[in-house]
Design an enzyme around this catalytic site. Structure first.
Site, PDB file in Angstrom:
ATOM      1  N   TYR A  64       0.851  -1.200   0.000  1.00  0.00           N
ATOM      2  CA  TYR A  64       0.000   0.000   0.000  1.00  0.00           C
ATOM      3  C   TYR A  64       0.882   1.244   0.000  1.00  0.00           C
ATOM      4  CZ  TYR A  64      -5.023  -0.435   0.210  1.00  0.00           C
ATOM      5  OH  TYR A  64      -6.339  -0.586  -0.130  1.00  0.00           O
ATOM      6  N   GLU A 105      -0.489   4.868  -0.393  1.00  0.00           N
ATOM      7  CA  GLU A 105      -1.271   6.094  -0.631  1.00  0.00           C
ATOM      8  C   GLU A 105      -0.387   7.328  -0.484  1.00  0.00           C
ATOM      9  OE1 GLU A 105      -3.258   3.934   1.787  1.00  0.00           O
ATOM     10  OE2 GLU A 105      -5.343   4.367   1.173  1.00  0.00           O
ATOM     11  N   ASP A 110      -6.983  13.653 -24.995  1.00  0.00           N
ATOM     12  CA  ASP A 110      -6.953  12.250 -24.582  1.00  0.00           C
ATOM     13  C   ASP A 110      -6.240  11.495 -25.697  1.00  0.00           C
ATOM     14  OD1 ASP A 110      -7.429   9.575 -24.176  1.00  0.00           O
ATOM     15  OD2 ASP A 110      -9.535   9.811 -23.631  1.00  0.00           O
ATOM     16  N   THR A 165      -3.987   6.246 -21.820  1.00  0.00           N
ATOM     17  CA  THR A 165      -3.805   4.921 -21.242  1.00  0.00           C
ATOM     18  C   THR A 165      -2.359   4.550 -21.531  1.00  0.00           C
ATOM     19  OG1 THR A 165      -4.548   3.917 -23.308  1.00  0.00           O
ATOM     20  CG2 THR A 165      -6.187   4.126 -21.554  1.00  0.00           C
ATOM     21  N   LYS A 170      -2.010   0.774 -24.986  1.00  0.00           N
ATOM     22  CA  LYS A 170      -2.404   0.643 -26.397  1.00  0.00           C
ATOM     23  C   LYS A 170      -1.139   0.736 -27.258  1.00  0.00           C
ATOM     24  CE  LYS A 170      -7.134   2.117 -25.561  1.00  0.00           C
ATOM     25  NZ  LYS A 170      -7.369   2.923 -24.367  1.00  0.00           N
ATOM     26  N   ARG A 225      -1.832  -2.377 -18.477  1.00  0.00           N
ATOM     27  CA  ARG A 225      -3.143  -1.717 -18.479  1.00  0.00           C
ATOM     28  C   ARG A 225      -3.151  -0.618 -17.417  1.00  0.00           C
ATOM     29  NH1 ARG A 225      -7.518  -3.079 -21.097  1.00  0.00           N
ATOM     30  NH2 ARG A 225      -6.109  -4.464 -22.190  1.00  0.00           N
TER      31      ARG A 225
HETATM   32  N1  DSN Z   1     -11.948   0.328 -25.066  1.00  0.00           N
HETATM   33  C1  DSN Z   1     -10.980   1.215 -25.653  1.00  0.00           C
HETATM   34  C2  DSN Z   1     -10.911   1.056 -27.122  1.00  0.00           C
HETATM   35  O1  DSN Z   1     -11.080  -0.055 -27.577  1.00  0.00           O
HETATM   36  O2  DSN Z   1     -10.666   2.005 -27.847  1.00  0.00           O
HETATM   37  C3  DSN Z   1     -11.198   2.618 -25.287  1.00  0.00           C
HETATM   38  O3  DSN Z   1     -11.279   2.727 -23.922  1.00  0.00           O
END
Ligand code: DSN
Length: 406
Positions: free
Chosen positions: A44, A46, A190, A216, A219, A225
């Site tokens: 933990y 925080e 974003d 994120t 990707k 993730r």
């Molecule tokens: N689920 C993602 C995507 O496939 O683009 C976006 O959050």
């Protein structure tokens, strides 16, 4: 009853046996995987490095600081918060750092390619904030900055969101900045989908033009993730820290933060830049094959890692039927709304195709064109029997390449 371990083994095999074309998925390196599965999950922490609520954080302080430093380096940013558990949580924390409930946001509509967290009514972002949307142009299916400006002037949002989940063209952050300045709103980019392309210098970076950047990490960036928030504004940075913790989250996932640190280190290499270039080459090669076959590609092509096929216009199918047929051939795509879609989101008129994951597995233009041909044949034939008959070919293509990320 099967054990969870057996199910994980089955999932490992599934990942080896299918061609993965979901634009938001990827395959991480063994180092990233080891960190994500490490004993750091027991801790933990925080707070932030040097300012924790619990003892025993000296090592995780170093790890989080490394992740922050690596993120700042690859994005050329002054500040990074690496704690958001996901892109959605990054967005909510970012919004609440500068907005109050009830404030107005203006984002890209879901069917034009935006994300649920850009103010869709079913998302908390559309419930907590008053959300309005801009759309792609009906003819070109591309962003029309004059139209966006007109909507911004009419709606006077406190914050404009740019960035998308299903848009295959470059986004001009400078033009968005001009619009935001004109109406006196904050500007948030974003970059969840295109983060890796930005790091490799293959897409304009939003850091210079936007107040806040969210992403994120799993990707095109090819990390674990998770989410992240960046800014170059010192005052906003302080607000983001408070908004992430304690505003929106409790203890950070330090095992995932360690994996992010490794992924950011990998993203600073020349081989990562080459990988990003290959992602775009592959998406272009595949979309060009389809265009030669008179398949309808939204906006007529791609500049990035993905593109959308209008399967209704091209094959007389809905997106859900098309992705189910392709699945029978061991090819994974996702049904996706296309601009001004008349079908429901669970049906859709399109499928989205992305190249990041299979580029990691070693696919080049040749393999992507072979897969495009199988997709074309399966969607033209439309029978499950034919789709199943293509599995052997798909697996042969899969086995013929070497993963370049181990
Ligand atoms: N689920 C993602 C995507 O496939 O683009 C976006 O959050």
């Amino acid at each position: 009853m099967k054990t969870i371990e057996e199910m994980i083994m089955e999932e490992n095999k599934r990942q080896d046996d299918y061609v993965e074309l979901i634009a938001s998925e990827n395959f991480v390196s063994q180092r990233v995987l080891n960190a994500a599965g490490s004993k750091l999950t027991n801790k933990y922490a925080e707070g932030y490095p040097g300012k924790r609520y619990y003892n025993g954080c000296d090592i995780v302080d170093q790890i989080e600081q490394r992740a922050i430093d690596n993120a700042k380096k690859i994005f050329k940013a002054n500040y990074a918060n690496v704690q958001p558990h996901s892109g959605s949580q990054a967005n909510m924390a970012a919004y609440l750092s500068v907005l109050k409930p009830g404030d107005k946001i203006l984002g890209m509509s879901l069917s034009s390619g935006g994300h649920l967290t850009h103010g869709h009514i079913v998302s908390s972002t559309g419930i907590i904030f008053e959300a309005t949307h801009y759309y792609v142009d009906e003819k070109t299916n591309e962003l029309d900055y004059e139209a966006i400006e007109a909507i911004a002037i009419k709606e006077k949002p406190q914050l404009i969101v740019c960035g998308a989940s299903a848009y295959s063209r470059m986004i001009d952050f400078e033009k968005f900045q001009k619009i935001a300045k004109k109406v006196g709103s904050y500007l948030l980019a974003d970059i969840a989908h295109i983060a890796g392309l930005i790091v490799a210098g293959l897409h304009q970076s939003p850091l210079e033009y936007c107040d806040i950047v969210t992403t994120t990490t799993h990707k095109t960036l090819r990390g674990p993730r998770g989410g992240m928030i960046l800014t170059n504004d010192e005052e906003i940075a302080k607000k983001i820290d408070k908004s992430v913790f304690p505003g929106n989250q409790g203890g950070p996932l330090v095992h995932i933060i360690a994996a992010k640190a490794i992924a950011f280190e990998e993203a600073s290499t020349i081989s990562f830049s080459k990988y990003q270039k290959q992602i775009i080459k592959n998406a272009k090669a595949m979309s060009e094959y389809f265009l030669e076959k008179n398949v309808s590609i939204i906006s007529g092509g791609t500049d990035n890692h993905l593109f959308l096929i209008d399967v209704k216009k091209s094959f007389g199918l809905t997106g859900n039927i098309a992705d189910a047929l392709l699945f029978k051939a061991n090819i994974i795509t996702n049904k996706n709304s296309i601009p001004f879609d008349t079908e429901r989101p669970m049906v859709t008129s399109g499928i989205r195709i992305g190249t990041p994951a299979m580029t990691t597995k070693g696919f080049k233009e040749k393999e992507f064109i072979e897969i495009a041909k199988i997709i074309f044949d399966v969607l033209t034939d439309k029978t499950e029997e034919f789709a199943i008959s293509q599995q052997t070919k798909v697996i042969k293509i899969l086995r013929g390449v070497n993963n370049d990320n181990q």
